[in-house]
Scaffold this motif. Structure first.
Motif, short mmCIF file in Angstrom:
data_model
loop_
_atom_site.label_atom_id
_atom_site.label_comp_id
_atom_site.label_asym_id
_atom_site.label_seq_id
_atom_site.Cartn_x
_atom_site.Cartn_y
_atom_site.Cartn_z
N HIS A 1 0.84 -1.21 0.00
CA HIS A 1 0.00 0.00 0.00
C HIS A 1 0.87 1.26 0.00
CE1 HIS A 1 -3.21 -2.54 2.35
NE2 HIS A 1 -2.94 -3.03 1.16
N SER A 2 1.85 1.29 0.90
CA SER A 2 2.70 2.48 1.03
C SER A 2 3.46 2.75 -0.26
CB SER A 2 3.70 2.32 2.18
OG SER A 2 3.00 2.25 3.40
N SER A 3 4.02 1.67 -0.85
CA SER A 3 4.84 1.90 -2.05
C SER A 3 3.98 2.24 -3.26
CB SER A 3 5.76 0.71 -2.32
OG SER A 3 5.04 -0.47 -2.33
N VAL A 4 2.78 1.68 -3.35
CA VAL A 4 1.88 2.03 -4.46
C VAL A 4 1.45 3.50 -4.36
CG1 VAL A 4 -0.44 1.63 -5.42
CG2 VAL A 4 1.07 -0.31 -4.98
N VAL A 5 1.10 3.92 -3.16
CA VAL A 5 0.67 5.33 -3.02
C VAL A 5 1.86 6.27 -3.21
CG1 VAL A 5 -0.33 7.02 -1.41
CG2 VAL A 5 -1.37 4.76 -1.66
N LEU A 6 3.01 5.88 -2.71
CA LEU A 6 4.22 6.70 -2.94
C LEU A 6 4.54 6.74 -4.44
CD1 LEU A 6 6.59 8.30 -1.75
CD2 LEU A 6 7.82 6.15 -1.45
N SER B 1 1.60 -6.56 -9.02
CA SER B 1 0.46 -5.73 -8.61
C SER B 1 0.88 -4.30 -8.30
CB SER B 1 -0.20 -6.34 -7.37
OG SER B 1 0.73 -6.35 -6.29
N ILE B 2 2.17 -4.08 -8.10
CA ILE B 2 2.61 -2.74 -7.66
C ILE B 2 2.49 -1.71 -8.79
CG2 ILE B 2 4.58 -1.41 -6.78
CD1 ILE B 2 5.27 -3.94 -5.09
N PRO B 3 3.14 -1.92 -9.95
CA PRO B 3 2.94 -0.93 -11.02
C PRO B 3 1.48 -0.84 -11.46
CG PRO B 3 4.26 -2.81 -11.80
CD PRO B 3 4.11 -2.96 -10.33
N VAL C 1 -3.56 -9.65 -5.69
CA VAL C 1 -2.11 -9.80 -5.57
C VAL C 1 -1.67 -11.26 -5.61
CG1 VAL C 1 -1.75 -7.64 -4.33
CG2 VAL C 1 -2.18 -9.73 -3.02
N LYS C 2 -2.60 -12.14 -5.98
CA LYS C 2 -2.24 -13.57 -6.06
C LYS C 2 -1.63 -13.84 -7.43
CE LYS C 2 -5.20 -17.15 -6.91
NZ LYS C 2 -4.48 -18.04 -7.81
N SER C 3 -0.53 -14.57 -7.42
CA SER C 3 0.05 -14.97 -8.69
C SER C 3 -0.87 -16.01 -9.33
CB SER C 3 1.44 -15.57 -8.42
OG SER C 3 1.80 -16.34 -9.53
#
Ligand SMILES: [Zn+2]
Ligand SMILES: [Zn+2]
Length: 435
Positions: free
Chosen positions: A136-141, A406-408, A384-386
């Motif tokens: 969550h933090s890295s996606v919003v950042l 899921s991040i990008p 986020v499941k492969s």
């Protein structure tokens, strides 16, 4: 889970909300979002891994907050730190005036010993990002970095909220979304809508959402039954708190089974029962603790009143006394129906209809509810499941391991949602809260 039915309804609903042709992101802006994601992708994943390796518990997210503030401050964001203890609020003003929307990430980890074999597994013994708040933090950042690069073309303002203690503040401390709201995280500048999301063990590339109640209101209770002690062989000289407590636990079962609408889910769990001193002494005192989960406001009010009535009447019947402590801990996360309808086409456009899954309300709790109570909110779940895995480890488990693809994708989704929300609010009326 039932797929897609909701998306069709939502798309129909959006036509009523949006004048046709008013969508925020034109093809050129969309291309630029993709270019910026490509440029920043490696960095964002690196940040996620760093946060994963260095998890911090609620209200102790010092390094995570520092990393985020240090990233955004030099880029010209208006950054406030120490909000709700360790929270960070970063404001990005677009090149042109317009409405304000906010997006929230939670930053805290859990007291779990990680058992994955990831090369970037937790370095902090007994603490792990087992709920995906590192994602969550890295996606919003990441979204902040992407939108910052595009800010000249943005009509309006985006407030990025990095929140501590979603999983709960340490005993005796305040914290989380409630405190963020109290400390004005949504007030300056005043946000017209707030967005949030949670990772979910569904295939990467899919999102889950629905209008209305998303998660349950979670309340807690402590009930003390006060009887009168006596010799275990002379019960007529005492008031047996154990027998009374047992009757209360049994009667509680009828609240959900007989008094609550069967189509409106509710849970009443007595989690602990403690009392008595010795096998041959009539117990003077029994303490029952538990949790109540409800979706509707009707049940939220009703369950509490019935519990109190049962405790009062059963203890009264046997000549005992009682103490009834009931705490409304977390409200239900409520997705504003108009905002949800307005955002559905954005998600369909980005992912395709077959990747939109209708969210079924769950009896879990999420303190985003406080933000969505202050201003209209939209909360969704990011797969986020492969797809190669048969089943993913559940949230809070020691081997929870979201697929980083899921991040990008999360950054892309949020970037579009926020820009479309700004455009939608402008279209609805001059920059004020439109939803
Ligand atoms: Zn959690
Ligand atoms: Zn969580």
């Amino acid at each position: 889970m039932k797929r897609i039915a909701c998306a069709v309804v939502l798309i129909a609903a959006v036509l009523a909300v949006f004048p046709s042709g008013v969508r925020g992101v034109d093809p050129k802006m969309s291309r630029r979002i993709d270019e910026e994601i490509e440029k920043n992708k490696a960095e964002i994943v690196k940040i996620r891994r760093f946060i994963h390796m260095n998890p911090e518990l609620g209200n102790r997210e010092f390094e995570t907050a520092r990393l985020i503030a240090n990233k955004l401050q030099p880029l010209g964001f208006e950054v406030r730190t120490g909000v709700a203890k360790t929270g960070v609020v970063a404001v990005l003003r677009g090149g042109q005036a317009g409405p304000v929307v906010a997006v929230r990430a939670d930053m805290d980890a859990l007291p779990v010993q990680e058992t994955t074999n990831l090369p970037f597994k937790s370095l902090n013994p007994g603490v792990m990002h087992a709920c995906g708040h590192d994602v969550h933090s890295s996606v919003v950042l990441g979204t902040a970095l992407v939108l910052n690069a595009l800010k000249d073309g943005i009509k309006g303002t985006v407030t990025f909220l990095f929140q501590p203690a979603e999983e709960g503040a340490p005993e005796g401390e305040e914290g989380g979304a409630d405190l963020m709201v109290k400390e004005g995280a949504l007030d300056n500048p005043p946000a017209g809508a707030v967005f949030g999301f949670h990772v979910w063990p569904e295939n990467v590339g899919s999102v889950l959402f629905a209008p209305g109640n998303v998660t349950a209101a979670a309340d807690t209770f402590v009930i003390t039954v006060k009887g009168k002690g006596a010799h275990g062989a002379r019960p007529h000289e005492g008031v047996d708190a154990v027998v009374i407590a047992a009757e209360i636990v049994t009667a509680f079962q009828t609240i959900i089974s007989r008094a609550s609408d069967p189509t409106d889910p509710a849970v009443l769990t007595v989690g602990t029962i403690n009392g008595g001193a010795r096998r041959n002494i009539i117990a003077e005192r029994v303490v029952l603790e538990g949790t109540v989960r409800t979706l509707s406001e009707a049940n939220h009010k009703k369950v509490r009143l019935l519990m109190e009535s049962i405790v009062k009447n059963i203890t009264g019947m046997y000549g005992a006394d009682f103490q009834f402590e009931y705490k409304e801990a977390l409200p239900s996360v409520f997705n504003n129906p108009e905002l949800t309808a307005a955002m559905a086409p954005t998600l369909v456009k980005l992912l395709g209809k077959d990747k939109i899954v209708e969210w079924q309300p769950q009896m879990i709790a999420e303190d985003f509810a406080f933000l969505a109570r202050k201003v209209p909110g939209f909360y969704f779940f990011l797969g986020v499941k492969s797809p190669a895995q048969a089943a993913a480890a559940p949230l809070h488990s020691p081997n929870f391991s979201p697929d980083e693809r899921s991040i990008p994708l999360g950054v892309r989704i949020l970037s579009h949602l926020l820009l479309d929300a700004l455009a939608g609010q402008s279209a609805l009326g001059s920059g004020g809260p439109g939803f």
